[in-house]
Design a protein around this motif. Structure first.
Motif, mmCIF file in Angstrom:
data_model
loop_
_atom_site.group_PDB
_atom_site.id
_atom_site.type_symbol
_atom_site.label_atom_id
_atom_site.label_comp_id
_atom_site.label_asym_id
_atom_site.label_seq_id
_atom_site.Cartn_x
_atom_site.Cartn_y
_atom_site.Cartn_z
ATOM 1 N N GLY A 184 12.288 -4.000 -6.467
ATOM 2 C CA GLY A 184 10.931 -4.552 -5.274
ATOM 3 C C GLY A 184 10.010 -4.298 -5.550
ATOM 4 O O GLY A 184 8.717 -4.757 -5.364
ATOM 5 N N VAL A 185 9.881 -2.691 -5.148
ATOM 6 C CA VAL A 185 8.615 -1.745 -5.827
ATOM 7 C C VAL A 185 7.810 -2.030 -6.889
ATOM 8 O O VAL A 185 6.494 -2.667 -6.611
ATOM 9 C CB VAL A 185 8.813 -0.106 -5.535
ATOM 10 N N GLU B 90 -3.525 -9.178 -6.485
ATOM 11 C CA GLU B 90 -4.545 -10.445 -6.050
ATOM 12 C C GLU B 90 -5.664 -9.320 -6.445
ATOM 13 O O GLU B 90 -6.915 -10.106 -5.566
ATOM 14 C CB GLU B 90 -3.799 -10.082 -4.223
ATOM 15 N N LEU B 91 -6.043 -8.637 -6.008
ATOM 16 C CA LEU B 91 -7.233 -7.511 -6.331
ATOM 17 C C LEU B 91 -7.515 -8.387 -7.339
ATOM 18 O O LEU B 91 -9.233 -7.361 -7.892
ATOM 19 C CB LEU B 91 -6.742 -5.894 -6.035
ATOM 20 N N GLY B 92 -6.663 -8.440 -8.450
ATOM 21 C CA GLY B 92 -7.244 -8.455 -9.938
ATOM 22 C C GLY B 92 -8.337 -8.025 -10.589
ATOM 23 O O GLY B 92 -8.410 -7.665 -11.546
ATOM 24 N N VAL B 93 -7.382 -6.553 -10.604
ATOM 25 C CA VAL B 93 -7.296 -5.503 -11.311
ATOM 26 C C VAL B 93 -5.850 -4.424 -11.281
ATOM 27 O O VAL B 93 -5.274 -4.763 -10.728
ATOM 28 C CB VAL B 93 -8.903 -3.930 -11.001
ATOM 29 N N GLU B 94 -5.595 -3.963 -12.609
ATOM 30 C CA GLU B 94 -4.639 -3.129 -13.020
ATOM 31 C C GLU B 94 -4.648 -1.638 -11.774
ATOM 32 O O GLU B 94 -5.617 -1.134 -12.309
ATOM 33 C CB GLU B 94 -4.382 -2.804 -14.313
ATOM 34 N N ILE B 95 -3.723 -1.312 -11.337
ATOM 35 C CA ILE B 95 -4.030 -0.255 -10.570
ATOM 36 C C ILE B 95 -3.128 1.400 -11.618
ATOM 37 O O ILE B 95 -3.873 2.082 -11.547
ATOM 38 C CB ILE B 95 -3.246 -0.157 -9.116
ATOM 39 N N PHE B 96 -2.110 0.853 -11.946
ATOM 40 C CA PHE B 96 -2.010 1.901 -13.328
ATOM 41 C C PHE B 96 -2.305 1.802 -14.024
ATOM 42 O O PHE B 96 -2.063 0.179 -15.024
ATOM 43 C CB PHE B 96 0.066 1.926 -12.764
ATOM 44 N N LEU C 289 0.976 -0.867 0.131
ATOM 45 C CA LEU C 289 -0.682 0.208 -0.014
ATOM 46 C C LEU C 289 0.516 1.347 -0.080
ATOM 47 O O LEU C 289 0.663 2.143 -0.647
ATOM 48 C CB LEU C 289 -1.031 0.067 1.472
ATOM 49 N N LYS C 290 1.891 1.217 0.788
ATOM 50 C CA LYS C 290 2.700 2.140 0.849
ATOM 51 C C LYS C 290 3.847 3.478 -0.180
ATOM 52 O O LYS C 290 3.772 3.877 -1.253
ATOM 53 C CB LYS C 290 4.014 1.869 1.339
ATOM 54 N N TYR C 291 3.690 1.920 -1.131
ATOM 55 C CA TYR C 291 4.292 1.573 -2.702
ATOM 56 C C TYR C 291 3.046 2.595 -3.261
ATOM 57 O O TYR C 291 3.959 2.981 -4.720
ATOM 58 C CB TYR C 291 5.192 0.113 -2.753
ATOM 59 N N VAL C 292 2.467 1.926 -3.449
ATOM 60 C CA VAL C 292 1.113 2.430 -4.293
ATOM 61 C C VAL C 292 1.533 4.209 -4.035
ATOM 62 O O VAL C 292 0.773 4.651 -4.515
ATOM 63 C CB VAL C 292 -0.250 1.693 -4.508
ATOM 64 N N ARG C 293 1.552 4.244 -2.432
ATOM 65 C CA ARG C 293 0.129 6.239 -2.752
ATOM 66 C C ARG C 293 2.062 6.750 -2.923
ATOM 67 O O ARG C 293 1.960 7.912 -3.614
ATOM 68 C CB ARG C 293 0.662 5.677 -1.210
ATOM 69 N N VAL D 61 -6.541 3.593 -5.228
ATOM 70 C CA VAL D 61 -6.210 4.511 -4.090
ATOM 71 C C VAL D 61 -6.396 5.564 -3.105
ATOM 72 O O VAL D 61 -6.179 5.732 -2.225
ATOM 73 C CB VAL D 61 -5.075 5.533 -5.282
ATOM 74 N N GLU D 62 -8.028 6.269 -3.465
ATOM 75 C CA GLU D 62 -8.218 6.262 -2.591
ATOM 76 C C GLU D 62 -8.540 5.652 -1.041
ATOM 77 O O GLU D 62 -8.589 6.352 0.373
ATOM 78 C CB GLU D 62 -9.921 6.966 -2.892
ATOM 79 N N ILE D 63 -8.726 4.185 -1.064
ATOM 80 C CA ILE D 63 -9.272 3.635 -0.613
ATOM 81 C C ILE D 63 -7.713 2.849 0.081
ATOM 82 O O ILE D 63 -7.727 3.069 1.786
ATOM 83 C CB ILE D 63 -9.490 2.225 -0.582
ATOM 84 N N VAL D 64 -6.496 2.805 -0.034
ATOM 85 C CA VAL D 64 -5.073 2.701 -0.022
ATOM 86 C C VAL D 64 -4.642 4.454 0.991
ATOM 87 O O VAL D 64 -4.153 4.047 2.154
ATOM 88 C CB VAL D 64 -4.103 2.919 -0.781
ATOM 89 N N GLY D 65 -5.114 5.293 1.001
ATOM 90 C CA GLY D 65 -5.498 6.637 1.721
ATOM 91 C C GLY D 65 -5.717 6.346 3.058
ATOM 92 O O GLY D 65 -5.059 6.562 4.228
ATOM 93 N N ARG D 66 -6.976 5.693 2.766
ATOM 94 C CA ARG D 66 -7.461 5.258 3.874
ATOM 95 C C ARG D 66 -6.510 4.769 5.099
ATOM 96 O O ARG D 66 -7.543 4.625 6.076
ATOM 97 C CB ARG D 66 -9.344 5.327 4.028
#
Lengths: 315, 315
Positions: free
Chosen positions: B32-33, B43-49, B6-10, B67-72
DNA sequence: TATCCTTACGGAATTCGTAAGCATG
DNA sequence: CATGCTTACGAATTCCGTAAGGATA
């Protein structure tokens, strides 16, 4: 800190601070849970659980705060997984609806039928329970949608939206003297033994309230959680039934007669409830709208957003 | 799913989708990132980027939601650590205040002095910046408390609470003709070159607004972000200064005269802002109350709770 | 050609289960 | 003495860094 540790904490709290049970529930070893919790406590620098000897006996003061945040964290983690599922395949997944008997039997079927037609790949599950059980299931995340008339709007973690209004109706066996009354009064009713819902159910509170306000005492000879049970005994002559109007079907209930008593009892509002902060799948919104057309996705999201929308606050 | 991912994504989002930069910022290796993000996506089954070839070019639709949920999630994780710190030792930790020059120089010192006396073990840091930078720091979690007059109440993720009101004052060199005026008008002022704050600062908007409403044009010959700079140049005769009243000290500013102009410009409200959803340490509440006694912990928590307090919603 | 993400691989750290220990009711 | 948390230890997994590969501007 990792999600495993958080899950262990939550489960331990849910299992009344019994580590062994928590470990079993999560299909893992008890020492593993013990160690992870201890490590989390170490990392946070506080004890979450108060121990007497080697037993957990309570949450510590910081522990209470920790548990609350842990709950939110795990909820957001669930939401994250749902985002994945939603975009991976919008039309499949699972939807659990917690509801009472009356709703399941008389109000939900049309929506369920249409939903199954539209989303054949969604595993739909209807869980029947008392209003308080419905609240619990929603709060634990075991159900996505709750439908009931009582209790839902008192739970702070739930968002309860009005779905439809309904009234009670009196049912009597065909040929019963009350059938002749033009406009039934509470006193007329109280003269007969009453058959109606259990106290925690389907608008029962409005019934008690009306009699209490009028200062009339009434005798309930049978309480059922179930409109069908009530109708059965009314038909057997056990007493006069008070049920939800939608539970009376003139086609089917040929031995019974319904008497309009809207003037006697307060209107009831059946509500659809969802957990605040939970992310709903697209088809879940669709189900709600099928059931209560005025509850559109936009409206629901607006209602959910309202809780966050506090503007600058002037003291 | 783990917090590392999650940190990597943020961080990748914060660094404009540049993995290499994100890796550097987090003091880890770039492969690594890459791997962790890929695994999370799997794992989520979707591409984030969204990738073009081997480059990240945008967030996908689900990615935005993620990204929004990761922030929270990461925010709640921070809160968890703060709970630990708070109970482990209530009187130590760190507190970062983001503020503008005028506040830092004229408004905050008494509160800071008293705070240091009460909490000698807290590492107190004052970060000076433009209002927008203050907002950014709060939103990123780089500052705990923001203090400024502009911008703070427009950010949806911040809770901005009114701390105190103040007015602008005109300053002129001793012996200046304007000193003779009984009640200064905007036209009187506009006849002189003006020295005042940069547009994004310390109530400057109210100054522009007043002249605009009156239809008067005025010439700003020098804009400083800093009341001291402004006073210096006024003293040199460059023009007439308009500054925050609290920045004028008759004891110290012996070569200058202040002229009351409360009737010309709208009142300014300096606000204290905190990030919605962020957990404040006990001493942070104390600091706020030292600075603005009407902002008690109870009041702040009530204001914060107001955003969650939406009751049953009637459509 | 410089930048930037992905793949491959080996060592290090973490996790997890089993077995044994000890404290409470 | 039954229940229930903790400690110890070894196997399996996961993590993470270096090195090399391939794609775009």
């Amino acid at each position: 800190m990792n999600f495993q540790q958080l899950k262990y904490v939550r489960e331990t709290v849910r299992r009344n601070l019994n580590l062994t049970e928590a470990a079993n529930a999560l299909f893992t070893s008890q020492p593993g849970v013990s160690k992870q919790i201890r490590e989390l406590e170490q990392e946070l620098g506080v004890e979450i659980f108060e121990r007497r000897g080697r037993r957990f006996v309570a949450l510590t003061e910081p522990g209470k705060a920790v548990v609350e945040i842990v709950g939110r964290l795990l909820e957001e983690a669930d939401n994250l997984k749902r985002v994945g599922a939603e975009y991976a395949d919008r039309d499949s997944g699972s939807l659990t609806i917690a509801t009472t008997h009356t709703q399941a039997r008389y109000a939900l079927p049309p929506a369920v039928a249409e939903f199954r037609r539209r989303y054949p790949k969604v595993r739909l599950s209807i869980q029947q329970g008392k209003p308080q059980q419905i609240v619990d299931m929603l709060e634990r995340g075991d159900a996505d949608i709750g439908v009931a008339t009582e209790s839902l709007d008192h739970a702070p973690n739930l968002l309860a939206l009005p779905a439809y209004d309904w009234w009670h109706t009196v049912v009597v066996p065909a040929g019963h003297p009350l059938e002749q009354e033009l406009r039934l009064s509470l006193d007329d009713l109280a003269a007969w033994p009453i058959v109606t819902y259990s106290p925690e159910f389907t608008g029962r509170s409005h019934i008690d309230e009306a009699f209490a306000a009028r200062g009339v005492s009434f005798e309930v000879v049978l309480t059922g959680i179930d409109s069908d049970v009530i109708k059965t005994y009314v038909e057997l002559g056990l007493g006069v039934g008070i049920i939800a109007a939608m539970a009376f079907d003139p086609q089917r209930d040929t031995g019974l007669r319904a008497i309009d008593v809207r003037h006697l009892f307060r209107v009831n509002t059946t509500r659809v409830a969802i957990r605040r902060g939970a992310l709903l799948r697209g088809f879940a919104y669709d189900f709600i709208e099928l059931f209560a057309p005025r509850l559109t996705r936009k409206g629901i999201e607006r209602a959910a957003a309202a809780e966050r929308a506090a503007d600058t606050f002037e003291i």
